[in-house]
Scaffold this motif. Structure first.
Motif, PDB file in Angstrom:
ATOM      1  N   MET A  43     -40.348 -71.270  26.918  1.00  0.00           N
ATOM      2  CA  MET A  43     -41.751 -71.618  26.687  1.00  0.00           C
ATOM      3  C   MET A  43     -42.301 -72.520  27.778  1.00  0.00           C
ATOM      4  N   GLY A  44     -41.448 -72.927  28.712  1.00  0.00           N
ATOM      5  CA  GLY A  44     -41.909 -73.738  29.835  1.00  0.00           C
ATOM      6  C   GLY A  44     -42.549 -72.912  30.926  1.00  0.00           C
ATOM      7  N   GLN A  45     -42.287 -71.610  30.929  1.00  0.00           N
ATOM      8  CA  GLN A  45     -42.818 -70.723  31.959  1.00  0.00           C
ATOM      9  C   GLN A  45     -44.015 -69.943  31.436  1.00  0.00           C
ATOM     10  N   ALA A  46     -44.988 -69.737  32.311  1.00  0.00           N
ATOM     11  CA  ALA A  46     -46.234 -69.083  31.899  1.00  0.00           C
ATOM     12  C   ALA A  46     -46.038 -67.617  31.533  1.00  0.00           C
ATOM     13  N   ASP A  47     -44.988 -66.976  32.069  1.00  0.00           N
ATOM     14  CA  ASP A  47     -44.808 -65.551  31.770  1.00  0.00           C
ATOM     15  C   ASP A  47     -44.398 -65.294  30.324  1.00  0.00           C
ATOM     16  N   ILE A  48     -44.197 -66.362  29.538  1.00  0.00           N
ATOM     17  CA  ILE A  48     -43.935 -66.174  28.117  1.00  0.00           C
ATOM     18  C   ILE A  48     -45.120 -65.482  27.457  1.00  0.00           C
ATOM     19  N   LEU A  49     -46.307 -65.636  28.031  1.00  0.00           N
ATOM     20  CA  LEU A  49     -47.518 -65.027  27.463  1.00  0.00           C
ATOM     21  C   LEU A  49     -47.466 -63.505  27.506  1.00  0.00           C
ATOM     22  N   SER A  50     -46.626 -62.952  28.396  1.00  0.00           N
ATOM     23  CA  SER A  50     -46.486 -61.497  28.497  1.00  0.00           C
ATOM     24  C   SER A  50     -45.232 -60.992  27.810  1.00  0.00           C
ATOM     25  N   SER A  51     -44.469 -61.892  27.204  1.00  0.00           N
ATOM     26  CA  SER A  51     -43.217 -61.503  26.563  1.00  0.00           C
ATOM     27  C   SER A  51     -43.475 -60.684  25.295  1.00  0.00           C
ATOM     28  N   PRO A  52     -42.650 -59.676  25.037  1.00  0.00           N
ATOM     29  CA  PRO A  52     -42.793 -58.921  23.781  1.00  0.00           C
ATOM     30  C   PRO A  52     -42.454 -59.765  22.558  1.00  0.00           C
ATOM     31  N   TYR A  53     -41.881 -60.955  22.779  1.00  0.00           N
ATOM     32  CA  TYR A  53     -41.528 -61.836  21.673  1.00  0.00           C
ATOM     33  C   TYR A  53     -42.521 -62.991  21.516  1.00  0.00           C
ATOM     34  N   TYR A  54     -43.634 -62.916  22.256  1.00  0.00           N
ATOM     35  CA  TYR A  54     -44.651 -63.974  22.163  1.00  0.00           C
ATOM     36  C   TYR A  54     -45.286 -63.986  20.777  1.00  0.00           C
ATOM     37  N   TYR A  55     -45.549 -62.792  20.234  1.00  0.00           N
ATOM     38  CA  TYR A  55     -46.085 -62.694  18.874  1.00  0.00           C
ATOM     39  C   TYR A  55     -44.922 -62.544  17.900  1.00  0.00           C
ATOM     40  N   LEU A  56     -44.959 -63.313  16.846  1.00  0.00           N
ATOM     41  CA  LEU A  56     -43.854 -63.369  15.901  1.00  0.00           C
ATOM     42  C   LEU A  56     -44.016 -62.358  14.779  1.00  0.00           C
ATOM     43  N   LYS A  57     -42.903 -62.133  14.078  1.00  0.00           N
ATOM     44  CA  LYS A  57     -42.904 -61.206  12.954  1.00  0.00           C
ATOM     45  C   LYS A  57     -42.501 -61.948  11.687  1.00  0.00           C
ATOM     46  N   PRO A  58     -42.830 -61.389  10.528  1.00  0.00           N
ATOM     47  CA  PRO A  58     -42.463 -62.054   9.268  1.00  0.00           C
ATOM     48  C   PRO A  58     -40.972 -62.360   9.195  1.00  0.00           C
ATOM     49  N   ASN A  59     -40.676 -63.561   8.675  1.00  0.00           N
ATOM     50  CA  ASN A  59     -39.307 -64.032   8.458  1.00  0.00           C
ATOM     51  C   ASN A  59     -38.557 -64.380   9.737  1.00  0.00           C
ATOM     52  N   ASP A  60     -39.263 -64.492  10.866  1.00  0.00           N
ATOM     53  CA  ASP A  60     -38.622 -64.975  12.095  1.00  0.00           C
ATOM     54  C   ASP A  60     -38.182 -66.427  11.915  1.00  0.00           C
TER      55      ASP A  60
END
Length: 267
Positions: free
Chosen positions: A209-226
């Motif tokens: 989360m320290g790097q800006a490319d986290i915004l393009s990560s497929p894991y940036y948006y969470l799913k239920p029960n994460d």
């Protein structure tokens, strides 16, 4: 007197050495969204991310389903507001009691329609299927479908670890960390782990989360029960986030005083 000055110089050297080997937490370890190229050029940068909600319903999920039609609306106008509010309370217990649970086969059972399989469908797909089945029995209906068990668990180096309920269809990593009161000074934001349920068990993903490319990560948006786990920095074992200058100076001063006292007594 010369010995005392020599001891003070030795103590000062030891303090400098201690400061060199044990430092406070660098600020760069506490920053989010670092991008050296963007910062150096002082420009904006776009990070593309797929915002589609692709969570597939699984056995055990709870769906809050409400069916509306013109008859219901006319009836509702004749009922007191107290009854209406009581019928559609928004507390956790009431939402759970008014929801439909997917059975082991991934089906829900509704009045009139009977069992309908919605396993591996998104919320929108399930809504469309339920609407189509309901239209076979009742005309002029509108169906509302919500996932009532969107829970997130945030653990590790955050201010308020715990389980949080999400009353929206999407949430990202930063919003989840914000719900938990942000990361502590001991947090290692370069190693944030996401534990996600899969058909075969659980998947563990590490994101930075320290790097800006986290915004393009497929894991940036969470799913239920994460489950989000924030790793601690190694410096936490020392029990402080910043070097304890006053404590070290006090110890060295005490040592110099004791040695001086002993030598004066020997004379």
């Amino acid at each position: 007197m010369k010995n005392v000055n020599s001891l003070k110089k030795t103590g000062f050297v030891l303090l400098l050495l201690a400061m060199a080997f044990v430092s406070c937490v660098p600020q760069k370890k506490m920053l989010y969204l670092k991008d050296a190229e963007m910062a150096a050029a002082n420009i904006s940068k776009e990070y593309v991310n797929d915002r589609s909600v692709d969570y597939k319903l699984q056995p055990g999920d709870n769906l809050f389903i409400r069916v509306l039609n013109t008859i219901d609306e006319r009836s509702a106008s004749a009922i007191s507001g107290e009854y209406s509010a009581r019928s559609y309370m928004t507390s956790d217990a009431s939402i759970y009691l008014q929801s439909y649970t997917l059975d082991e086969e991934g089906c829900i059972e509704m009045p009139l329609t009977g069992k309908i399989e919605v396993k591996n469908l998104t919320i929108d797909q399930a809504k469309a299927k339920l609407q189509a089945e309901l239209d076979k029995f009742v005309n002029q209906t509108t169906i509302i479908v919500k996932l009532s068990n969107f829970n997130l668990t945030v653990l590790g180096e955050v201010t308020r670890p715990g389980m949080y309920k999400v009353y929206q269809s999407q949430i990202n990593l930063f919003e989840a960390i914000s719900m938990a009161g942000n990361m502590t000074n001991f947090a290692k934001n370069s190693e944030v782990r996401i534990i996600r349920q899969t058909d075969n068990g659980s998947e563990v993903i590490t994101v930075d989360m320290g790097q800006a490319d986290i915004l393009s990560s497929p894991y940036y948006y969470l799913k239920p029960n994460d489950i989000i786990y924030v790793e601690p920095l190694k410096i936490k074992q020392w029990g402080f986030t910043a070097f304890p200058y006053s404590t070290v100076i006090s110890v060295i001063s005490l040592g110099v005083t004791l040695v001086t006292l002993v030598r004066s007594m020997q004379k």
